[in-house]
Write a protein that holds these residues in place. Structure first.
Motif, PDB file in Angstrom:
ATOM      1  N   GLY A  91      49.683 -12.163   9.266  1.00 30.09           N
ATOM      2  CA  GLY A  91      51.277 -12.330   9.105  1.00 30.09           C
ATOM      3  C   GLY A  91      52.025 -11.127   8.554  1.00 30.09           C
ATOM      4  N   ARG A  92      51.170  -9.434   8.701  1.00 33.96           N
ATOM      5  CA  ARG A  92      51.391  -8.436   8.423  1.00 33.96           C
ATOM      6  C   ARG A  92      51.066  -6.785   8.959  1.00 33.96           C
ATOM      7  NH1 ARG A  92      47.845  -5.731   4.720  1.00 33.96           N
ATOM      8  NH2 ARG A  92      45.713  -6.663   3.663  1.00 33.96           N
ATOM      9  N   TYR A  93      51.202  -6.023   8.941  1.00 28.35           N
ATOM     10  CA  TYR A  93      51.283  -5.193   9.662  1.00 28.35           C
ATOM     11  C   TYR A  93      50.046  -3.998   8.767  1.00 28.35           C
ATOM     12  CZ  TYR A  93      50.665  -0.925  12.763  1.00 28.35           C
ATOM     13  OH  TYR A  93      49.488   0.421  12.475  1.00 28.35           O
ATOM     14  N   SER A  94      49.487  -3.927   8.971  1.00 29.42           N
ATOM     15  CA  SER A  94      48.600  -3.041   7.818  1.00 29.42           C
ATOM     16  C   SER A  94      47.824  -1.797   9.605  1.00 29.42           C
ATOM     17  CB  SER A  94      46.963  -3.318   7.435  1.00 29.42           C
ATOM     18  OG  SER A  94      46.155  -1.997   6.707  1.00 29.42           O
ATOM     19  N   ALA A  95      48.329   0.033   9.364  1.00 28.04           N
ATOM     20  CA  ALA A  95      47.486   0.319   9.683  1.00 28.04           C
ATOM     21  C   ALA A  95      45.779   1.056   9.979  1.00 28.04           C
ATOM     22  CB  ALA A  95      48.104   1.834   9.756  1.00 28.04           C
ATOM     23  N   ASN A  96      45.401   0.413   8.619  1.00 32.77           N
ATOM     24  CA  ASN A  96      43.925   0.382   8.127  1.00 32.77           C
ATOM     25  C   ASN A  96      43.362  -1.263   8.253  1.00 32.77           C
ATOM     26  OD1 ASN A  96      41.141  -0.055   6.662  1.00 32.77           O
ATOM     27  ND2 ASN A  96      42.033   1.624   6.144  1.00 32.77           N
ATOM     28  N   LEU A  97      42.377  -1.427   9.303  1.00 36.50           N
ATOM     29  CA  LEU A  97      41.635  -3.045   9.245  1.00 36.50           C
ATOM     30  C   LEU A  97      40.732  -2.651   8.390  1.00 36.50           C
ATOM     31  CD1 LEU A  97      43.558  -3.459  12.375  1.00 36.50           C
ATOM     32  CD2 LEU A  97      44.030  -4.341  10.729  1.00 36.50           C
ATOM     33  N   ASP A  98      40.082  -1.804   8.070  1.00 37.46           N
ATOM     34  CA  ASP A  98      38.591  -1.457   7.814  1.00 37.46           C
ATOM     35  C   ASP A  98      38.135  -2.929   6.709  1.00 37.46           C
ATOM     36  OD1 ASP A  98      38.758   0.796   8.093  1.00 37.46           O
ATOM     37  OD2 ASP A  98      38.859   2.559   5.484  1.00 37.46           O
ATOM     38  N   ALA A  99      38.732  -3.877   6.742  1.00 33.41           N
ATOM     39  CA  ALA A  99      38.329  -4.430   5.583  1.00 33.41           C
ATOM     40  C   ALA A  99      38.049  -5.645   7.068  1.00 33.41           C
ATOM     41  CB  ALA A  99      39.117  -5.886   4.699  1.00 33.41           C
ATOM     42  N   LEU A 100      38.353  -6.138   8.052  1.00 32.22           N
ATOM     43  CA  LEU A 100      38.135  -6.926   9.363  1.00 32.22           C
ATOM     44  C   LEU A 100      36.350  -5.881   9.689  1.00 32.22           C
ATOM     45  CD1 LEU A 100      41.167  -8.031  11.458  1.00 32.22           C
ATOM     46  CD2 LEU A 100      39.314  -8.866   9.763  1.00 32.22           C
ATOM     47  N   GLU A 125      34.341  -4.410   8.578  1.00 32.78           N
ATOM     48  CA  GLU A 125      32.935  -4.340   7.606  1.00 32.78           C
ATOM     49  C   GLU A 125      33.237  -5.633   7.650  1.00 32.78           C
ATOM     50  OE1 GLU A 125      31.412  -2.491   5.764  1.00 32.78           O
ATOM     51  OE2 GLU A 125      33.286  -1.272   6.859  1.00 32.78           O
ATOM     52  N   ILE A 126      33.831  -6.733   7.970  1.00 34.02           N
ATOM     53  CA  ILE A 126      33.543  -8.286   7.838  1.00 34.02           C
ATOM     54  C   ILE A 126      32.858  -8.434   9.070  1.00 34.02           C
ATOM     55  CG2 ILE A 126      34.674 -10.523   8.704  1.00 34.02           C
ATOM     56  CD1 ILE A 126      37.152  -9.864   6.379  1.00 34.02           C
ATOM     57  N   GLY A 127      32.938  -7.709  10.630  1.00 40.05           N
ATOM     58  CA  GLY A 127      32.679  -7.927  11.744  1.00 40.05           C
ATOM     59  C   GLY A 127      31.120  -7.277  11.207  1.00 40.05           C
ATOM     60  N   HIS A 145      42.954  -6.894  15.731  1.00 39.49           N
ATOM     61  CA  HIS A 145      42.390  -7.718  14.686  1.00 39.49           C
ATOM     62  C   HIS A 145      41.371  -8.665  14.868  1.00 39.49           C
ATOM     63  CE1 HIS A 145      46.357  -8.734  11.576  1.00 39.49           C
ATOM     64  NE2 HIS A 145      45.648  -7.408  11.940  1.00 39.49           N
ATOM     65  N   ALA A 146      41.003  -9.059  16.272  1.00 44.88           N
ATOM     66  CA  ALA A 146      40.122  -9.438  16.737  1.00 44.88           C
ATOM     67  C   ALA A 146      38.872  -8.494  17.025  1.00 44.88           C
ATOM     68  CB  ALA A 146      40.159 -10.091  17.964  1.00 44.88           C
ATOM     69  N   ALA A 147      39.604  -6.813  18.360  1.00 48.12           N
ATOM     70  CA  ALA A 147      38.655  -5.491  17.884  1.00 48.12           C
ATOM     71  C   ALA A 147      38.060  -5.431  16.888  1.00 48.12           C
ATOM     72  CB  ALA A 147      39.831  -4.786  18.634  1.00 48.12           C
ATOM     73  N   ALA A 148      38.866  -4.888  15.558  1.00 44.47           N
ATOM     74  CA  ALA A 148      38.247  -4.334  14.531  1.00 44.47           C
ATOM     75  C   ALA A 148      37.032  -5.398  14.069  1.00 44.47           C
ATOM     76  CB  ALA A 148      39.179  -4.835  13.518  1.00 44.47           C
ATOM     77  N   VAL A 149      37.126  -6.440  14.303  1.00 42.29           N
ATOM     78  CA  VAL A 149      36.123  -7.693  13.935  1.00 42.29           C
ATOM     79  C   VAL A 149      34.820  -7.320  15.124  1.00 42.29           C
ATOM     80  CG1 VAL A 149      34.863  -9.789  14.113  1.00 42.29           C
ATOM     81  CG2 VAL A 149      37.221  -9.190  12.782  1.00 42.29           C
ATOM     82  N   LEU A 150      35.154  -7.155  16.388  1.00 37.87           N
ATOM     83  CA  LEU A 150      33.899  -6.900  17.175  1.00 37.87           C
ATOM     84  C   LEU A 150      33.784  -5.495  17.257  1.00 37.87           C
ATOM     85  CD1 LEU A 150      36.094  -9.464  20.293  1.00 37.87           C
ATOM     86  CD2 LEU A 150      33.902  -9.940  18.111  1.00 37.87           C
ATOM     87  N   HIS A 151      34.761  -4.425  17.530  1.00 39.64           N
ATOM     88  CA  HIS A 151      34.168  -3.792  17.940  1.00 39.64           C
ATOM     89  C   HIS A 151      33.435  -2.200  17.314  1.00 39.64           C
ATOM     90  CE1 HIS A 151      35.286  -4.543  21.902  1.00 39.64           C
ATOM     91  NE2 HIS A 151      36.204  -5.057  21.485  1.00 39.64           N
ATOM     92  N   PRO A 152      34.041  -2.201  15.808  1.00 40.30           N
ATOM     93  CA  PRO A 152      32.983  -1.447  15.563  1.00 40.30           C
ATOM     94  C   PRO A 152      31.642  -0.789  14.430  1.00 40.30           C
ATOM     95  CG  PRO A 152      35.353  -1.167  14.999  1.00 40.30           C
ATOM     96  CD  PRO A 152      35.411  -1.767  15.573  1.00 40.30           C
ATOM     97  N   LYS A 153      31.926  -2.326  14.284  1.00 39.31           N
ATOM     98  CA  LYS A 153      30.200  -2.369  13.460  1.00 39.31           C
ATOM     99  C   LYS A 153      29.321  -3.483  13.938  1.00 39.31           C
ATOM    100  CE  LYS A 153      31.271   0.711   9.444  1.00 39.31           C
ATOM    101  NZ  LYS A 153      31.348   0.735   8.234  1.00 39.31           N
ATOM    102  N   LEU A 154      30.397  -4.614  13.921  1.00 41.24           N
ATOM    103  CA  LEU A 154      29.456  -5.746  14.734  1.00 41.24           C
ATOM    104  C   LEU A 154      28.102  -5.556  15.796  1.00 41.24           C
ATOM    105  CD1 LEU A 154      31.113  -9.399  15.039  1.00 41.24           C
ATOM    106  CD2 LEU A 154      29.159  -8.489  16.925  1.00 41.24           C
ATOM    107  N   GLY A 155      28.348  -5.099  16.871  1.00 40.75           N
ATOM    108  CA  GLY A 155      26.860  -4.832  17.250  1.00 40.75           C
ATOM    109  C   GLY A 155      26.055  -4.517  16.316  1.00 40.75           C
ATOM    110  N   ALA A 156      25.865  -2.739  16.207  1.00 46.39           N
ATOM    111  CA  ALA A 156      24.387  -2.838  15.329  1.00 46.39           C
ATOM    112  C   ALA A 156      23.427  -3.646  14.418  1.00 46.39           C
ATOM    113  CB  ALA A 156      24.545  -1.556  14.246  1.00 46.39           C
TER     114      ALA A 156
END
Length: 194
Positions: A42-51, A53-55, A94-105
């Motif tokens: 429901g809100r735009y954020s330029a920073n998606l760090d929380a997602l 980290e969740i990933g 938001h889905a990309a933020a969960v899946l791509h930067p850190k979920l893989g390791a």
């Protein structure tokens, strides 16, 4: 844990017969899904760090759940994949933020290595939305016998402010593969391709 998890769903798919042929041992795929709150719904954020980290948290958690469900050791895992469905108040990013930067390791740690990229899919949806989680061999993307997908769905998710995050791990390729290409016995496992 940073993720606010409403529920976790784990299931195992075993194929014993394919094309009239007995599959022994059966091919097995495990799916683990977490239904989580989307902190940016429901809100735009330029920073998606929380997602992001969740990933990272979910990569290890869901990967371990899959390995446990299969009853294998991490090094016996053969292929993997990941996917996310974002509720209607969220964005595909938001889905990309969960899946791509850190979920893989942490997923790779849960399956003992993983030189190949983790195949992925993402979409927006509502309650009961289905997504196919693409699969590929964890160490060699050119192994055709492991090109596959597993359907993922949670009947009461995602709600508008939620996401469904899915990981699949297998202990084999497709049942009765016979289209050639690089064989599991030929994997070098260094470049993620062969």
């Amino acid at each position: 844990m940073k993720a606010h998890i409403r529920k976790i769903v784990v299931q195992v798919d075993e194929t014993h017969v394919e094309g009239g042929q007995a599959i022994d041992p059966p091919t097995r795929r495990a799916l683990a899904m977490a239904v989580i709150d989307n902190p940016y719904a429901g809100r735009y954020s330029a920073n998606l760090d929380a997602l992001i980290e969740i990933g990272e948290e979910l990569g290890g958690l869901l990967g371990q759940r899959c390995v446990q469900a299969l009853g294998i050791t991490p090094d016996q895992a053969q292929s993997y994949g990941k996917a996310a469905i974002v509720g209607e108040a969220g964005e595909l990013e938001h889905a990309a933020a969960v899946l791509h930067p850190k979920l893989g390791a942490p997923l790779r740690k849960a399956v003992s290595h993983g030189a190949a990229l983790v195949p992925s899919a993402k979409k927006r949806g509502t309650l009961g939305t289905i997504i196919d989680v693409p699969l590929g061999h964890k160490d060699a993307a050119f192994v055709r016998s492991h090109f596959d997908a597993m359907e993922a769905r949670v009947s009461d998710a995602p709600r508008a402010n939620e996401m469904v995050v899915a990981v699949v791990v297998t202990d084999s390729g497709r049942p009765a593969p016979r289209i050639g290409g690089l064989q599991v016995s030929e994997i070098v496992g260094q470049d993620g391709l062969r």
